[in-house]
Design an enzyme around this catalytic site. Structure first.
Site, short mmCIF file in Angstrom:
data_model
loop_
_atom_site.label_atom_id
_atom_site.label_comp_id
_atom_site.label_asym_id
_atom_site.label_seq_id
_atom_site.Cartn_x
_atom_site.Cartn_y
_atom_site.Cartn_z
N ASP A 1 73.60 106.14 83.20
CA ASP A 1 74.93 106.71 82.95
C ASP A 1 75.75 106.80 84.24
OD1 ASP A 1 76.97 107.74 81.43
OD2 ASP A 1 76.26 109.80 81.51
N LYS B 1 72.87 123.73 84.30
CA LYS B 1 73.27 122.91 83.14
C LYS B 1 72.48 123.40 81.95
CE LYS B 1 74.60 118.80 83.32
NZ LYS B 1 75.07 117.44 83.19
N GLY C 1 82.11 123.26 84.20
CA GLY C 1 82.14 121.90 83.66
C GLY C 1 81.65 121.89 82.24
N ARG C 2 82.17 120.97 81.45
CA ARG C 2 81.75 120.85 80.06
C ARG C 2 81.75 119.39 79.68
NH1 ARG C 2 85.41 123.84 77.68
NH2 ARG C 2 84.19 125.70 77.27
N GLY C 3 80.68 118.94 79.06
CA GLY C 3 80.57 117.57 78.61
C GLY C 3 80.20 117.51 77.15
N GLY C 4 79.90 116.30 76.67
CA GLY C 4 79.60 116.12 75.27
C GLY C 4 78.26 116.70 74.87
N ALA D 1 76.33 119.11 77.18
CA ALA D 1 75.89 120.29 77.91
C ALA D 1 77.08 120.96 78.57
CB ALA D 1 74.86 119.89 78.97
N GLU D 2 76.83 122.20 79.01
CA GLU D 2 77.81 122.94 79.78
C GLU D 2 77.19 123.28 81.13
OE1 GLU D 2 78.77 126.33 77.42
OE2 GLU D 2 80.25 125.26 76.21
#
Length: 630
Positions: free
Chosen positions: A147, A42, A20-23, A25-26
């Site tokens: 969130d 994370k 998974g990858r977000g704005g 963190a990975e």
């Protein structure tokens, strides 16, 4: 060729593949070497790890989140920091959090995979109820999530609900001047509460509002408000509250009332806590009445209102959720507002013409001012700064990775001398223009390329791997993975099946033990039996040998079988007493006997005696005497 040792965090956690990858963190699949279990790790992106204030808040937050223990919250097992050296030799501390690894799918993935993009009302109520129960627990522990969105809710294989990313959103929010800036990092402007949009402090009722947005999307397939980030924040603060039944008429009125009560602009009029909203959803699922305050406020909000001065419609409660009175009422209010707006716009040119005529008649000298620097400032602060020196602003909102509302460029640039009253053009970030990565696993390379292009994405690095599960030139995995939000135009890396598999050398092993492994590689087997002194079933030869082979190929195995017994073999059994014979009786010396003939073998191979042999003479052939003989 030696294989590099896996990356190890805290001397304990092996970092595996990116899942998974977000704005900010990975997330990697990891392995806890001490307890021998899979974990999710994370790891904060390095650009966020350079902020010392953020690091301090992240450390404190990680410690408090690790204390959360609830069935509907993804457990946090551990946290720590990894020290890395940058190119210049400076040390950088990278925080990480070790979490429970959940087999399942996010709500975002389930919505994307659904044919209708929705979830059945009773199931949607169950999911959001469990989310609220997790929030109620976290609120009691002093943690506001901030969130809540489909991407942060997991549905496990057994159907249980797991809420993710507790605390990290709070740590980010603490470092920002306003929540509108924060949303560029978190990326959830569709779900922020009005107080978040206004930059005010938030509490547990902000999570209630976001949960209402989540429930609305599960029921209708879309968020309550749509549009660009700046437009979204305005709508959360000022727009009328939409009802799910106005989008999906089959939504029950009880869920209309629950959503409306959760989305109330004034937090003091909203559900007071997550537990209250969860109880209403539980009542709906059980066929019981929901709280009177929710139904009464929905009825009050759907009363017909005045259309114009001097004319008032007959008031009356809205009893049918499928009626069009609510949208019509909203339309009338908007129409009235548009009328005033049009009138104001018509007056503006007249006022401007008058002002210019007056200004020209004054004959005053034009005053020059210096344009200040506003790049990097919040939009409102930039406009105020320009107005202080007598300048106006023309704002153009564009998609950008900078925080939402931040000025990314200005024209004229700072230090330029311009007449007072001049307009300065500002380009303001509206946040990244994001799309979800389509699921391309199992597609051919050409099909995957077309699917990504249709989603305004590009194919990035393509690597090949051996795989027994996918045909040659078909996609094994993508990075970012399916449903991950990324900016339009981003590159998606693909792993493509090579069409080959790695075959081992099985000679010397039992064929019964290796058949399933060979079939698992997608290969066929042809067995040939050969007599051998080896144990029966042992593989004597293998073609092809160890190495890469094409999928579907046949592996020829020569397998040992026992040789047959040679013909004419006689097995003689000797008893334990066969060596002890009876004493020979004394022979009468006066009697005459014929010589004993030589024994000959019978066709069967057993010895025979001459038929004329005297009774008084013992046979010289070996006999078998049982232990019971006299």
């Amino acid at each position: 060729m030696s294989t590099a040792a896996p990356r190890l965090l805290g001397g304990r956690y092996e970092v595996g593949e990116l899942i998974g990858r977000g704005g900010m963190a990975e997330v990697h699949l990891g392995h806890d070497t001490r307890l021998g279990r899979p974990v999710a790790i994370k790891i904060l992106r390095t650009d966020h790890a350079r902020d010392a204030a953020f690091l301090g808040r992240f450390r404190r937050e990680a410690q408090s989140v690790a204390g959360l223990n609830h069935r509907s919250i993804v457990a946090v097992y551990d946290s720590g920091e990894e020290r890395i050296l940058e190119a210049g030799g400076a040390a950088l501390e990278i925080p990480y959090i070790v979490m429970e690894y959940v087999e399942g799918h996010t709500l975002r993935e389930l919505l994307n995979d659904s044919e209708t993009g929705t979830i059945e009302p009773v199931e949607a109520a169950r999911i959001v109820q469990q989310v609220l129960e997790a929030l109620d627990y976290s609120h009691d522990m002093g943690i506001v999530h901030r969130d809540i969105k489909p991407g942060n809710v997991m549905i496990a294989e057994d159907g249980s609900v797991k809420v993710m990313d507790f605390g990290i959103a709070r740590a980010i929010a603490d470092t920002q001047a306003t929540m509108t800036q924060t949303q560029a990092v978190i990326g959830t402007a569709q779900y922020i509460s009005p107080e978040q949009a206004r930059g005010e402090t938030v509490d547990e009722r902000s999570d209630v509002y976001s949960s209402g947005c989540l429930l609305f999307e599960l029921l209708t397939g879309r968020t309550p408000y749509t549009g660009e980030p700046i437009s979204l924040t305005y709508q959360h603060v000022n727009a009328d509250i939409p009802l799910p039944s106005s989008v999906e008429p089959t939504v029950p009125p009880e869920l209309d009332a629950i959503v409306h009560h959760a989305l109330t602009k004034d937090r003091d009029e909203r559900y007071p806590d997550a537990r209250s909203m969860a109880e209403d959803l539980g009542a709906f699922r059980g066929g019981m009445p929901i709280s009177p305050v929710a139904t009464e406020r929905l009825d009050a909000a759907t009363q017909t209102i005045p259309v114009a001065a001097g004319h008032i419609d007959e008031p009356g409660p809205r009893t049918d959720p499928d009626t069009a009175s609510m949208p019509l009422t909203q339309q009338r209010r908007r129409s009235g507002g548009l009328g005033w707006l049009m009138a104001a716009l018509l007056l503006i040119p007249i006022a401007l013409l008058g002002w210019f005529a007056w200004d020209a008649s004054q004959g005053e000298e034009i005053v020059q001012v210096t344009v200040p620097r506003v790049v990097g400032s919040d939009e409102d602060a930039a406009i105020a700064k320009l107005q202080e020196v007598g300048l106006d602003a023309d704002v153009d909102t564009v998609a950008d990775d900078a925080p939402v509302g931040q000025v990314i460029s200005q024209d004229p640039t700072e230090g330029t001398s311009v007449p007072e009253g001049e307009t300065v053009g500002l380009r303001v970030s509206g946040g990244p223009d994001e799309v979800g990565v389509p699921s391309v696993v199992g597609m051919s390379r050409g099909e995957a390329t077309r699917a990504l292009e249709e989603a305004d994405l590009e194919v990035g690095t393509v690597t090949k791997e051996d795989s027994p599960d996918q045909e040659g030139n078909h996609v094994i995995s993508s990075s970012p993975g399916p449903a991950e939000p990324v900016a339009k135009g981003s590159k998606v890396d693909l792993v493509i099946a090579s069409g080959q598999v790695q075959l081992k050398d099985y000679t010397g092993q039992s064929v019964d033990e290796v058949r399933s492994e060979i079939y698992g590689l997608g290969l066929q087997i042809k067995e040939t039996r050969r007599e051998s002194s080896e144990e029966e079933g042992t593989i004597l030869e293998q073609t092809p040998g160890a190495g890469k082979v094409k999928q579907g190929r046949t592996v020829n195995l020569v397998v040992a079988k026992a040789p047959p017994e040679p013909p004419g073999t006689v097995t003689t059994t000797v008893s334990p007493t066969s060596e002890t014979t009876e004493p020979t009786e004394p022979t009468d010396t006066t009697s005459t006997t014929e010589p004993e003939p030589t024994s000959t073998g019978s066709p069967s191979g057993s010895p025979t005696s001459s038929p004329t042999e005297p009774r008084s003479t013992r046979s010289t052939q070996s006999t078998t005497q049982s232990p019971a003989s006299p």
